[in-house]
Design a protein around this motif. Structure first.
Motif, mmCIF file in Angstrom:
data_model
loop_
_atom_site.group_PDB
_atom_site.id
_atom_site.type_symbol
_atom_site.label_atom_id
_atom_site.label_comp_id
_atom_site.label_asym_id
_atom_site.label_seq_id
_atom_site.Cartn_x
_atom_site.Cartn_y
_atom_site.Cartn_z
ATOM 1 N N THR A 450 0.854 -1.181 0.000
ATOM 2 C CA THR A 450 0.000 0.000 0.000
ATOM 3 C C THR A 450 0.893 1.235 0.000
ATOM 4 O O THR A 450 2.024 1.202 0.481
ATOM 5 C CB THR A 450 -0.935 0.044 1.221
ATOM 6 N N GLU A 452 0.632 5.655 0.577
ATOM 7 C CA GLU A 452 -0.210 6.774 1.000
ATOM 8 C C GLU A 452 0.565 8.075 0.855
ATOM 9 O O GLU A 452 1.729 8.167 1.255
ATOM 10 C CB GLU A 452 -0.668 6.588 2.441
ATOM 11 N N SER A 476 -5.071 13.168 2.522
ATOM 12 C CA SER A 476 -4.230 12.025 2.180
ATOM 13 C C SER A 476 -5.042 11.004 1.391
ATOM 14 O O SER A 476 -6.259 10.895 1.564
ATOM 15 C CB SER A 476 -3.650 11.377 3.442
ATOM 16 N N ARG A 478 -4.732 6.841 -0.004
ATOM 17 C CA ARG A 478 -4.022 5.556 0.051
ATOM 18 C C ARG A 478 -4.566 4.628 -1.020
ATOM 19 O O ARG A 478 -5.764 4.534 -1.237
ATOM 20 C CB ARG A 478 -4.207 4.909 1.431
ATOM 21 N N ASP A 516 -8.379 0.995 -0.213
ATOM 22 C CA ASP A 516 -8.144 2.366 -0.650
ATOM 23 C C ASP A 516 -8.871 3.316 0.304
ATOM 24 O O ASP A 516 -10.009 3.055 0.718
ATOM 25 C CB ASP A 516 -8.662 2.574 -2.067
#
Length: 731
Positions: A450, A452, A476, A478, A516
């Motif tokens: 992942t 971010e 933010s 991700r 996500d």
């Protein structure tokens, strides 16, 4: 380390340790010596029975049956101005179970020695009435009793800890520090075992019917008898531009109890309260040993430093290496059934951390900071076939974890009043290659990687005249690599398009930490002083998370709001009033299996108002009133594919009721100065607590375990506490 060692070789801290250290403090001549001593002694009284005091006694340090208690403490300080040596010894709550002692002995600019002793007792807020015997042992015996006819238990844990520290200045550029701490923890805490038959995991286990009990949750408290020892050593070097520090940290956990072996009775109560024989196979499942926290240890070496490149720029760094192991022998801990040839887990995790940062001011109004952090957790635990499901065998799973974080921030001073900040962050997580011989349960698919990215902006107004404030925005996002479907011991299959027909992800369950996510946060701060006698501060935080996963289940979005306002007003030079109001709200919206959807809402309100002042030159008074409410609600709904039975149950029950905790606290205090050496202080406190929790009490009916144990928490609790303390000081 000052301690009392038992025959088994494990050591327990003693209350005498610090008293002995204080007794051997240096003797000085009276010349150039300053000595200050104070002793406090008094009595306290508390009303209410055990049920009234359950919440109050959680950390009070008093026995539930104790209504009158003593108060004693002291403080001793001595300093020799000629030698620069000073010693301070303090003690508090010596007549309760929450005793604390501390010693600080030092020569200015040369060495420092410190020691402390602390006790802490925690009691369960739920009162249990049970027929169980052997609570606190590894082999308790469960005896079914008619609910309410057993014995009341006092589940509590006790911590006793001793800490020692030493610091020595070897030279103007070299310093050594060494500290250690040992904590002994005993007692028992809420725990249990349970199982429901029939089950695919136990085919021979039959369910509940008119002649047998086939399921149940049993009251089996967890016994506690453990030691945790920590050691920290550090050598620091300082030059004109360079700072270096070399350190070692060690953690050693030892548990005298390796596993819990409950002895299960032949009969248990069914869900309607009838005592029936245990069904075939259920007793064996409930009586299986339960592993307790095993012995483990960790060792870390690190080097940290900073380099002053010039008057405007600094570079700092850190490098560390940690090894954590867990190799407790299964048979020695009372556990059997390990794979052939495997005597212990052999757990080992090696962690490498590297970090570098900088701070620079290229312009008079501009400053820039940045960090780069890399951490690699390498799981080297051996694989073995621990898990069995029917005729299939699976190994444990190794969990490597690698993170890389980068942060960059710039601050610009526009004017003497206005300052702006821009920030950027990037985090990459790599969970390593999935162990192909293992299997997962509870989730449909996982992700290896992942990433971010975070952006932050802030505008701050410095205090000018009567107001200052700030507003900060953060965003933010991700995302991650393709989802990996577990093939149950045959590795994983990468799924490039989780929404493709036939994939089956639409009703899948995915971890929210892998999904996500888009996050937005706003923070407002204000400091206002409209009058010389009045100041007001306020803050507001709002945040929203939105998740996107292939399935309809799991967390969809969350939010948080937190607002606080506090003030202080000087009525006169002698009297002052202050107060605060805080309200927060958190929400979680998620889809649940069987076409259920749950919206969780948790709101907390906290209000306080206080008054302090001097009625006369010798009398000080104070009053404080506070209110706390924490309320959790569960809004449930079903989609169109839900069964008629589920819809009827929800319509009839209305879903889960809310859980509410309310507490009112009134405190009154007064201090009267008799003369320069003595004073009397009196404190009165009234606590009123209301706790509506359907987990332990629903519409007046307490929770009953299958063995007849009853858990009771009084809905409304009232407690009054009075303390009177006399303090005498001399020099």
């Amino acid at each position: 380390m000052l301690s009392l060692c038992r025959p088994a070789g494990r050591c327990r801290p003693t209350l005498l340790a610090l008293a002995l250290l204080a007794a051997f403090a240096p003797a000085w001549s009276h010349a150039d010596t300053v000595t200050e001593t104070s002793v406090s002694a008094g009595l306290g009284a508390v009303d209410g029975n055990r049920l009234d005091r359950a919440q109050f006694d959680q950390y009070s340090g008093l026995r539930p049956s104790q209504h009158v208690f003593g108060l004693f403490g002291l403080d001793y300080y001595r300093r020799n101005d000629d030698t620069g040596v000073a010693v301070r010894f303090g003690a508090s709550d010596l007549l309760t179970d929450n005793r604390e002692l501390g010693l600080h002995w030092a020569r200015q600019g040369d060495w420092v020695f410190s020691a402390d002793y602390k006790e802490l007792v925690r009691r369960e807020t739920v009162i249990f009435n049970s027929g169980i015997t052997g609570v606190g042992s590894a082999a308790p015996v469960l005896l079914p009793v008619t609910p309410g006819t057993g014995s009341d238990l006092d589940l509590r844990t006790r911590r006793e800890g001793v800490g020692l520290g030493f610091r020595k200045v070897i030279s103007p550029s070299l310093q050594f520090e060494l500290s250690g701490r040992t904590e002994h923890k005993t007692g028992s805490r809420l725990f249990g075992v349970g199982f429901a038959c029939p089950s695919a995991l136990a085919i021979t286990c039959t369910g509940t019917n008119g002649i047998q009990t086939g399921s149940g949750v049993l009251f089996v408290p967890e016994p506690i008898d453990s030691d945790h020892n920590q050691v920290d050593a550090r050598l620091s070097f300082a030059a004109e531009k360079l700072r270096l520090s070399f350190g070692y940290y060690g953690s050693f956990y030892q548990n005298s109890l390796g596993s819990l072996h409950p002895q299960i009775p032949g009969s248990l109560f069914n869900p309607t309260g009838t005592l029936l024989p245990v069904s075939s196979g259920l007793a064996g499942i409930l009586g299986n040993p339960v592993a307790l926290p095993p012995d483990n240890q960790a060792h870390q070496l690190d080097i940290t430093g900073a380099y002053l490149y010039n008057a405007r720029s600094t570079v700092n760094f850190k490098l560390s290496r940690t090894r954590a192991t867990q190799n407790a022998n299964f048979l020695a801990e009372g556990l059997s059934g390990a794979p052939a040839g495997v005597s212990d887990l052999g757990g080992r995790v090696d962690t490498t951390l590297a970090q570098v940062g900088f701070s620079t001011r290229p312009l008079a109004k501009l400053s820039v900071q940045g960090t780069l952090r890399y951490e690699d957790r390498d799981d080297k635990t051996p694989l073995a076939l621990y898990n069995v499901e029917g005729t299939s065998f699976y190994t444990n799973r190794q969990l490597p974890y690698r993170t890389t974080k980068a942060k960059l921030q710039a601050n610009y001073q526009f004017t003497s009043a206005w300052r702006g900040t821009l920030g950027f962050g990037r985090e990459l997580i790599d969970r390593g290659v999935f162990t192909p011989t293992s299997a997962t349960a509870g989730v449909t698919a996982e992700r290896q990687k992942t990433a971010e990215t975070t952006y932050r902006a802030e505008l701050r107004r410095q205090m000018t005249e009567a107001f200052s404030g700030a507003v900060a925005l953060e965003h933010s996002e991700r995302s991650g690599s393709n989802w990996l479907r577990d093939n149950s011991g045959l590795g994983v299959t990468e799924v490039p398009d989780p929404n493709a027909p036939g994939i089956g992800f639409d009703r899948g369950i995915f971890m929210p930490t892998l999904a996500d996510r888009r996050r937005d946060k706003v923070r407002l701060l204000a400091d206002w002083q409209p009058l010389d006698k009045l100041s007001v501060q306020g803050a507001l935080d709002v945040g929203i998370d939105r998740y996107q996963a292939p399935g309809v289940y799991g967390v969809r979005d969350t939010s948080m709001r937190q607002a606080t306002v506090d003030f202080n007003y000087a009525i006169t030079d002698a009297w002052n009033v202050n107060g605060f109001v805080a309200h927060g709200n958190q929400t979680i919206d998620q889809g649940r299996p069987d076409q259920a959807f749950l919206a969780f809402r948790n709101g907390e309100t906290n209000v306080g108002l206080g008054l302090t002042g001097k009625a006369t030159s010798k009398l000080e008074l104070g009053a404080n009133l506070s209110y706390l409410q924490d309320r959790a609600t569960f809004v449930q709904a079903l989609d169109t594919t839900a069964s008629a039975a589920d819809a009827a149950l929800l319509a009839a029950s209305g879903g889960l009721p809310p859980i509410t905790f309310r507490q009112h606290v009134l405190r009154l205090s007064g201090k009267y100065t008799v003369d320069k050496k003595s004073s009397v202080r009196a404190e009165f406190a009234h606590y009123r607590t209301r706790w509506d929790d359907w987990a332990w009490n629903f519409n007046g009916t307490p929770f009953v375990f299958a063995d007849g144990t009853v858990g009771t928490r009084k809905l409304v609790q009232h407690v009054n506490v009075l303390r009177v303390v006399y303090t005498y000081s001399w020099k």
